[in-house]
Write a protein that holds these residues in place. Structure first.
Motif, PDB file in Angstrom:
ATOM      1  N   ILE A 145    -131.021 -27.461  18.192  1.00 19.75           N
ATOM      2  CA  ILE A 145    -129.612 -27.601  17.825  1.00 19.75           C
ATOM      3  C   ILE A 145    -129.518 -27.595  16.305  1.00 19.75           C
ATOM      4  CG2 ILE A 145    -127.615 -29.128  17.969  1.00 19.75           C
ATOM      5  CD1 ILE A 145    -129.075 -30.261  20.545  1.00 19.75           C
ATOM      6  N   LEU A 146    -128.475 -26.957  15.791  1.00 19.17           N
ATOM      7  CA  LEU A 146    -128.267 -26.935  14.355  1.00 19.17           C
ATOM      8  C   LEU A 146    -127.417 -28.138  13.962  1.00 19.17           C
ATOM      9  CD1 LEU A 146    -127.579 -23.146  13.845  1.00 19.17           C
ATOM     10  CD2 LEU A 146    -129.656 -24.386  13.364  1.00 19.17           C
ATOM     11  N   GLY A 147    -128.053 -29.114  13.383  1.00 17.09           N
ATOM     12  CA  GLY A 147    -127.343 -30.299  12.917  1.00 17.09           C
ATOM     13  C   GLY A 147    -127.359 -30.348  11.410  1.00 17.09           C
ATOM     14  N   PRO A 148    -127.473 -31.542  10.821  1.00 21.05           N
ATOM     15  CA  PRO A 148    -127.656 -31.620   9.370  1.00 21.05           C
ATOM     16  C   PRO A 148    -128.927 -30.880   8.959  1.00 21.05           C
ATOM     17  CG  PRO A 148    -127.261 -33.784  10.308  1.00 21.05           C
ATOM     18  CD  PRO A 148    -127.435 -32.855  11.454  1.00 21.05           C
ATOM     19  N   ILE A 207    -121.832 -19.592   4.543  1.00 19.31           N
ATOM     20  CA  ILE A 207    -122.177 -18.227   4.946  1.00 19.31           C
ATOM     21  C   ILE A 207    -123.654 -18.076   5.253  1.00 19.31           C
ATOM     22  CG2 ILE A 207    -122.253 -17.493   2.514  1.00 19.31           C
ATOM     23  CD1 ILE A 207    -121.262 -14.770   3.607  1.00 19.31           C
ATOM     24  N   LEU A 208    -124.514 -18.598   4.404  1.00 17.05           N
ATOM     25  CA  LEU A 208    -125.942 -18.409   4.664  1.00 17.05           C
ATOM     26  C   LEU A 208    -126.494 -19.540   5.525  1.00 17.05           C
ATOM     27  CD1 LEU A 208    -127.067 -17.121   1.181  1.00 17.05           C
ATOM     28  CD2 LEU A 208    -126.618 -15.812   3.218  1.00 17.05           C
ATOM     29  N   MET A 209    -126.026 -20.744   5.296  1.00 14.00           N
ATOM     30  CA  MET A 209    -126.414 -21.849   6.169  1.00 14.00           C
ATOM     31  C   MET A 209    -125.339 -21.998   7.236  1.00 14.00           C
ATOM     32  SD  MET A 209    -129.181 -22.476   4.722  1.00 14.00           S
ATOM     33  CE  MET A 209    -129.796 -23.892   5.600  1.00 14.00           C
ATOM     34  N   TRP A 210    -125.524 -22.954   8.105  1.00 10.13           N
ATOM     35  CA  TRP A 210    -124.567 -23.123   9.195  1.00 10.13           C
ATOM     36  C   TRP A 210    -123.609 -24.274   8.864  1.00 10.13           C
ATOM     37  CZ3 TRP A 210    -129.781 -24.077   9.363  1.00 10.13           C
ATOM     38  CH2 TRP A 210    -130.157 -25.412   9.457  1.00 10.13           C
ATOM     39  N   GLU A 211    -122.462 -24.267   9.534  1.00 12.39           N
ATOM     40  CA  GLU A 211    -121.516 -25.368   9.358  1.00 12.39           C
ATOM     41  C   GLU A 211    -122.158 -26.647   9.869  1.00 12.39           C
ATOM     42  OE1 GLU A 211    -118.714 -25.458   7.817  1.00 12.39           O
ATOM     43  OE2 GLU A 211    -118.582 -23.294   7.476  1.00 12.39           O
ATOM     44  N   GLY A 212    -122.069 -27.676   9.093  1.00 13.71           N
ATOM     45  CA  GLY A 212    -122.679 -28.935   9.499  1.00 13.71           C
ATOM     46  C   GLY A 212    -123.961 -29.228   8.745  1.00 13.71           C
ATOM     47  N   PHE A 213    -124.472 -28.244   8.041  1.00 10.33           N
ATOM     48  CA  PHE A 213    -125.695 -28.465   7.264  1.00 10.33           C
ATOM     49  C   PHE A 213    -125.419 -29.461   6.155  1.00 10.33           C
ATOM     50  CE2 PHE A 213    -128.664 -27.288   3.839  1.00 10.33           C
ATOM     51  CZ  PHE A 213    -129.839 -27.450   4.521  1.00 10.33           C
ATOM     52  N   ASN A 252    -140.579 -29.362   8.406  1.00 11.58           N
ATOM     53  CA  ASN A 252    -139.758 -29.030   7.253  1.00 11.58           C
ATOM     54  C   ASN A 252    -138.328 -29.525   7.489  1.00 11.58           C
ATOM     55  OD1 ASN A 252    -138.800 -27.945   4.939  1.00 11.58           O
ATOM     56  ND2 ASN A 252    -139.022 -25.823   5.549  1.00 11.58           N
ATOM     57  N   LEU A 253    -138.187 -30.828   7.569  1.00 16.86           N
ATOM     58  CA  LEU A 253    -136.898 -31.389   7.940  1.00 16.86           C
ATOM     59  C   LEU A 253    -136.506 -32.484   6.966  1.00 16.86           C
ATOM     60  CD1 LEU A 253    -137.496 -31.828  11.769  1.00 16.86           C
ATOM     61  CD2 LEU A 253    -136.195 -30.028  10.679  1.00 16.86           C
ATOM     62  N   ALA A 254    -135.219 -32.640   6.782  1.00 15.61           N
ATOM     63  CA  ALA A 254    -134.691 -33.730   5.976  1.00 15.61           C
ATOM     64  C   ALA A 254    -133.381 -34.155   6.611  1.00 15.61           C
ATOM     65  CB  ALA A 254    -134.469 -33.272   4.542  1.00 15.61           C
ATOM     66  N   PHE A 255    -133.370 -35.357   7.158  1.00 17.62           N
ATOM     67  CA  PHE A 255    -132.153 -35.851   7.794  1.00 17.62           C
ATOM     68  C   PHE A 255    -131.582 -36.999   6.976  1.00 17.62           C
ATOM     69  CE2 PHE A 255    -134.194 -33.864  11.466  1.00 17.62           C
ATOM     70  CZ  PHE A 255    -133.132 -33.143  11.961  1.00 17.62           C
ATOM     71  N   PRO A 256    -130.266 -37.169   7.021  1.00 19.99           N
ATOM     72  CA  PRO A 256    -129.709 -38.344   6.346  1.00 19.99           C
ATOM     73  C   PRO A 256    -130.188 -39.626   7.015  1.00 19.99           C
ATOM     74  CG  PRO A 256    -128.019 -37.155   7.576  1.00 19.99           C
ATOM     75  CD  PRO A 256    -129.240 -36.327   7.629  1.00 19.99           C
ATOM     76  N   GLN A 257    -130.106 -40.699   6.267  1.00 23.59           N
ATOM     77  CA  GLN A 257    -130.629 -41.957   6.801  1.00 23.59           C
ATOM     78  C   GLN A 257    -129.843 -42.391   8.037  1.00 23.59           C
ATOM     79  OE1 GLN A 257    -131.305 -44.875   3.872  1.00 23.59           O
ATOM     80  NE2 GLN A 257    -132.693 -45.972   5.208  1.00 23.59           N
TER      81      GLN A 257
END
Lengths: 209, 220, 579
Positions: A186-189, C130-136, C178-183
């Motif tokens: 899923i595409l999330g943050p 445009i290059l990334m997705w909405e919600g990134f 290769n991930l970075a999520f908010p806390q």
């Protein structure tokens, strides 16, 4: 029919019959048929796709291996040739394609990017190798692998097919759930792999104390 | 006439199809083998190619030019006593110029003095990050890392090459890149001779310093 | 190449007193425009000064206090360009007025700047990522944004030497990837935004009938996996019967973070990365980047190297156009035969590239001040053989095989692509612009390298239909052969690099925009240096990406069956488009 590939060496066939008779096992016959008709999915991602197309063209002629039939639909394809950089935005589509392919199916990671992230590995939108999501059968290093290197890798895949046995292959077994089904990310943050939800949650909670 | 254009186009494909056979016959008449010979492959990669263009890998291979590059390897010299003299001095230039930063070097330290020794303890190249750009070989001042011609390295697992896998002999290097090797060898010899000449000159200068001093003394 | 602004443009300060200043930072050029008067100034630039082609729009982040938007405008009649900038405080929301109503061609570029830098263009009707997705999460090109595999700001990384104990980047990341999520992010509670905004943007094309009868439009998603989109391109369209009523391109499926990685690399390390932009033409990609950095460094190029650069660029153009014709015929349904023929010639050209540079596709051949390796006599002979004894005849053969073919004619002749006025407004460059009747070729309009020494015609066709777009490629192959003929005859002996080979180059502070006529159109590199070994900003202005802006305009009203061919005419390469 090429008797040399088919015949078992331990059975002696009289010389005058060699063009007509081959003594072999069912496995060998079965694998011989499969290895000579691996149809790739017509699926190009990046730079490597061009070398993949070049391998299809006159100079390298993948048709000699029975692999010239590029199918645009995954329903008719046997092999997913991941040819290029796998990005986070693209990975849900790749997984869907893989899930739609019928068994038996093989995944070949062509080039550095598909194998382990490649030169763009550090990028924020790049998946460090398709093997994070799919079981990869053959890795072909190179950036991009030349068509000859690609063919060398596909020969390696054929060798792998040769070693499989009809008694053990999973795709004729009765089963309720597809063992190869991969949940679609899923595409999330950032990219969320549903298989790792718990891990992500705990890591995000710990992050920066 | 409608359809003339299509016929004209089909003429081209027909000519191409026909040339396959005329060319085969021409080679037979000349008494030469068109397939599975180096001469045949060379001809099929030249401007005179007609008809069949296919090089039937793996039975016959394209002739790789000397500069062709695939993955890097480390060069060692085979010593007379069977030991390997690794040319790499672990100076780290290749790791610095590697665009995707796929080279990892652990520099050796002398166990007694702790000072750096010009030889790597460990050397890794992540082949699944390497972009085959050739910078490491281009900027190596010791001709210790070179680009390989071997492309048949597909495997069933991820490829991280360590020293063991990376080391190849200078004989092998000479066989794939004879012209480069000759040029580098000549440069090495010239450098050694220049060094020798310099030392000789210095020794001669040291030798001649006394007589000139004596001469000067006698002159005054 | 951008030269200093011509005298005519210099009175921009006098024309708008108090609103426009000359950019006086050392190494910089152009003007700084007040944010509130941007529209006014841009209108004057376009209508009074005649800079009708807005080629590049990009942002630069200067933390802690400001952000800058840089505009590069050119005249289609030729000559040097005009650079103007807007500076805004770096406090969210960073807002700049959109120029989309003056220059429709800035559409996608403004969306890119919003996506990657978070600059909000007010007045843009469809400002989505445009290059990334909405919600990134976040805007990646901002200097304070860090990705999952972030290690250091600049290369070389210290972990590689002298204590380079190997580890996988995954092992150092808390998420093992290769991930970075908010806390405190909880993936199970995440509701993906999906394509709601995208379909919302398409909704404005639906028409309500006056008699109250509402009919549904069919929405078709083409790509990202489609055999005819030439890569991972996705187009979402609404159909009215067989006619395309609305269309939005969706990009970013091959977004490899070129700009971000480029800022981390040193100047030299970017060279092999440029190979992978437009992966058919690594030679011309190298050329543009070398031009930009050479301009910053103010170094000359060795004479022989100049000729070598022209030779390899033109060979590259020939093989690109051959492959274009081959794949175009694939898209038209003539599966394989023409493309097989085209690839034969391409292979022979790639053989030469492999012999001189070492690799078939990713040549990494240019260095600042010259090229890396000389063309030896044997290779030069091969080039001569090809140019004089083969490519000419093979081009004629391809021409004979295809051009008069009735099926091809009925598919392509008279099918509208774009007219000259729209093509300029939408910032289209390259063969598509020239097929619409605008003789704009950077090799002639603003010559770089030594192109001013050669005698060649700018290929131009006037109908702007698909047939002209096809024919112009054959014309260009012939012109390239003309240039090659002259270059081969004139090439002098001598050194191939004006500089000593060095892996660390000193680049003084400043900005430069180097542009070349790549086979797809204008390929530009906007490089900002602050005197350190790494570029402060490294932006690629790709031809495919900007050309695709016009896809919406071109496709609306066309038949769905022609869409694949319309798309093929842009000769898109996603590596360059998404970077």
């Amino acid at each position: 029919m090429d008797n040399e590939q088919l015949s078992l060496p331990q059975y002696e066939v009289p010389e005058d019959l060699q063009h007509a008779i081959a003594v072999t096992t069912l496995d060998r016959l079965y694998n011989w048929g499969r290895r000579s008709s691996v149809w790739p999915l017509m699926f190009g991602l990046a730079c490597c796709a061009i070398e993949m197309i070049a391998a299809q063209t006159a100079r390298y002629d993948l048709a000699r291996f029975g692999m010239e039939v590029m199918r645009p639909t995954p329903r008719q394809a046997d092999m997913l040739l991941v040819s290029g950089t796998v990005t986070k935005k693209m990975v849900p589509a790749i997984i869907r394609l893989y899930n739609q392919m019928p068994e038996p199916k093989y995944v070949v990671a062509m080039g550095a990017c598909a194998s382990g992230g490649g030169p763009f590995k550090e990028g924020y939108n790049v998946v460090a190798g398709i093997d994070k999501f799919l079981p990869v059968d053959v890795y072909i290093p190179g950036c991009p692998p030349t068509p000859q290197a690609l063919i060398a890798g596909l020969i390696k895949l054929q060798e792998k097919i040769d070693k499989q046995s009809i008694k053990q292959v999973p795709w004729y077994r009765r089963k309720t759930k597809d063992p190869n089904y991969v949940p679609v990310p899923i595409l999330g943050p950032d990219l969320i792999d549903p298989r790792r939800n718990a891990e992500i949650k705990s890591a995000a909670a710990v992050k920066e104390g | 006439m409608y359809g003339k254009g299509i016929l004209k186009g089909l003429g081209v494909t027909w000519k191409r199809f026909w040339e396959t056979y005329t060319e085969d016959i021409a080679w037979v008449l000349r008494g030469k083998k068109r397939y599975f010979t180096e001469e045949g492959v060379k001809h099929r990669s030249s401007k005179d190619q007609k008809g069949i263009f296919t090089v039937q890998y793996p039975e016959e291979k394209l002739i790789q030019p000397e500069e062709a590059r695939y993955l890097p390897f480390l060069v060692y010299n085979e010593m007379p006593d069977g030991k390997r003299e690794v040319l790499c001095t672990s100076c780290g230039i290749c790791a610095k110029v590697c665009p995707p930063q796929c080279i990892w070097i652990v520099r050796s330290n002398d166990p007694v003095t702790g000072r750096p020794v010009p030889e790597p303890t460990e050397f890794y190249i992540d082949a699944d990050i390497c972009m085959n750009c050739g910078f490491c070989a281009e900027y190596c001042p010791f001709d210790a890392i070179k680009m390989d011609h071997d492309f048949e390295i597909a495997s069933y697992g991820r490829n991280v090459f360590n020293m063991e896998k990376l080391l190849k002999s200078s004989e092998y290097y000479k066989s794939i890149r004879p012209v480069n090797y000759a040029r580098e060898e000549a440069a090495r010899i010239a450098e050694a001779e220049a060094k020798k000449a310099k030392e000789a000159a210095r020794a001669a200068a040291a030798q001649s310093a006394k007589p000139t001093g004596a001469e000067a003394a006698t002159a005054t | 190449m951008t030269a200093p602004a011509s005298p005519l443009t210099l009175d921009l300060v006098a024309r708008f007193p108090g609103l426009v200043q000359t950019d006086t930072r050392p190494g910089y050029s152009g003007f700084i425009v007040e944010k509130d008067s941007l529209l006014e100034v841009a209108a004057a630039v376009r209508d009074e000064l005649g800079f009708d082609l807005m080629t590049a729009v990009t942002g630069v982040d200067y933390p802690p206090d400001k952000m800058e938007v840089v505009y590069h405008a050119y005249r289609t009649t030729g000559g040097p360009g005009l650079v103007f900038k807007v500076q805004v405080p770096r406090v969210d929301p960073v807002e700049v007025p959109s120029l989309i109503h003056l220059y429709p061609g800035v559409d996608l570029q403004e969306r890119e700047a919003w996506d990657l830098l978070g600059i909000k263009f007010t007045g843009h009707p469809d400002l989505r990522r445009i290059l990334m997705w909405e919600g990134f999460e976040g805007h990646p090109l901002r200097k304070d944004w860090k990705e999952g595999f972030y290690e250091e700001d600049t290369k070389p990384f210290k972990s590689r030497w002298p204590q380079g104990q190997f580890y996988m980047a995954e092992d150092k990341n808390p998420f093992n990837d290769n991930l970075a999520f908010p806390q405190n992010f909880d993936p199970e509670k995440w509701i993906p935004e999906g394509d709601a905004l995208l379909y919302g943007a398409l909704a404005r094309y639906t028409v309500k009938q006056e008699d109250g009868l509402s009919t549904d439009r069919i929405v078709i998603n083409m790509g990202p996996h489609h055999p005819s989109t030439h890569g991972v391109f996705r187009a979402v369209m609404t159909l009215d019967g067989e006619t395309i009523a609305g269309l939005k391109p969706v990009l970013g499926y091959l977004h490899r973070n070129h700009d971000k990685i480029g800022e981390r690399n040193t100047f030299l390390l970017n060279m092999p990365f440029t190979d992978r932009l437009d992966y058919f033409n690594s030679m011309t990609n190298n050329f543009g980047y070398a031009l930009a950095v050479e301009k910053l460094m103010k170094i000359p190029v060795a004479e022989r190297a100049e000729y070598i650069r022209v030779i390899v660029s033109e060979l590259s153009r020939i093989q690109n156009h051959l492959v274009f014709i081959g794949t175009l015929l694939n898209d038209l349904g003539a599966m394989y035969t023409p493309s097989l023929y085209a690839f034969e010639e391409r292979e022979l050209i790639l053989d030469i590239f492999e012999a001189i540079s070492g690799a078939r596709m990713m040549c990494n051949y240019f260095r600042f001040g010259g090229v890396v390796r000389d063309i030896e006599d044997a290779e030069m002979q091969k080039i001569k053989d090809l140019v004089y004894d083969r490519l000419q005849y093979k081009t004629d053969e391809l021409d004979r095989m295809l051009t008069e073919n009735e099926v091809l004619l009925s598919r392509m002749k008279g099918v509208r692509m774009i007219n000259a006025e729209d093509a300029i407004a939408y910032s289209i460059t390259g063969p598509v612009l020239r097929a619409a009747g605008v003789p704009y070729d950077i090799r002639r309009a603003d010559p770089y390298g030594i192109y001013d020494r050669f005698d060649f015609d700018v290929a131009v066709r006037y109908n702007g239909d698909l047939m002209d777009n096809y024919l112009i490629r054959i014309d260009e192959i012939r012109q390239s052969l003309r240039i090659l003929d002259q270059a081969i005859k004139q090439i002098p002996q001598g050194p191939i690099n004006s500089q000593k080979p060095a892996y660390q180059v000193r680049v003084p502070a400043g900005e430069a925009y180097g542009r070349v006529e790549s086979p797809k159109g204008e390929l530009g590199y906007y490089v900002v240096s602050n005197g350190k070994p790494n570029p402060w900003r490294y932006h690629v202005r790709p031809a495919s990406f900007v050309n695709v802006t016009a896809l919406e305009k071109i496709s609306i009203g066309a038949k769905i069956a022609d869409f694949v061919v319309l798309l093929a005419m842009f000769d898109m390469v996603m590596g360059e488009c998404d970077r």
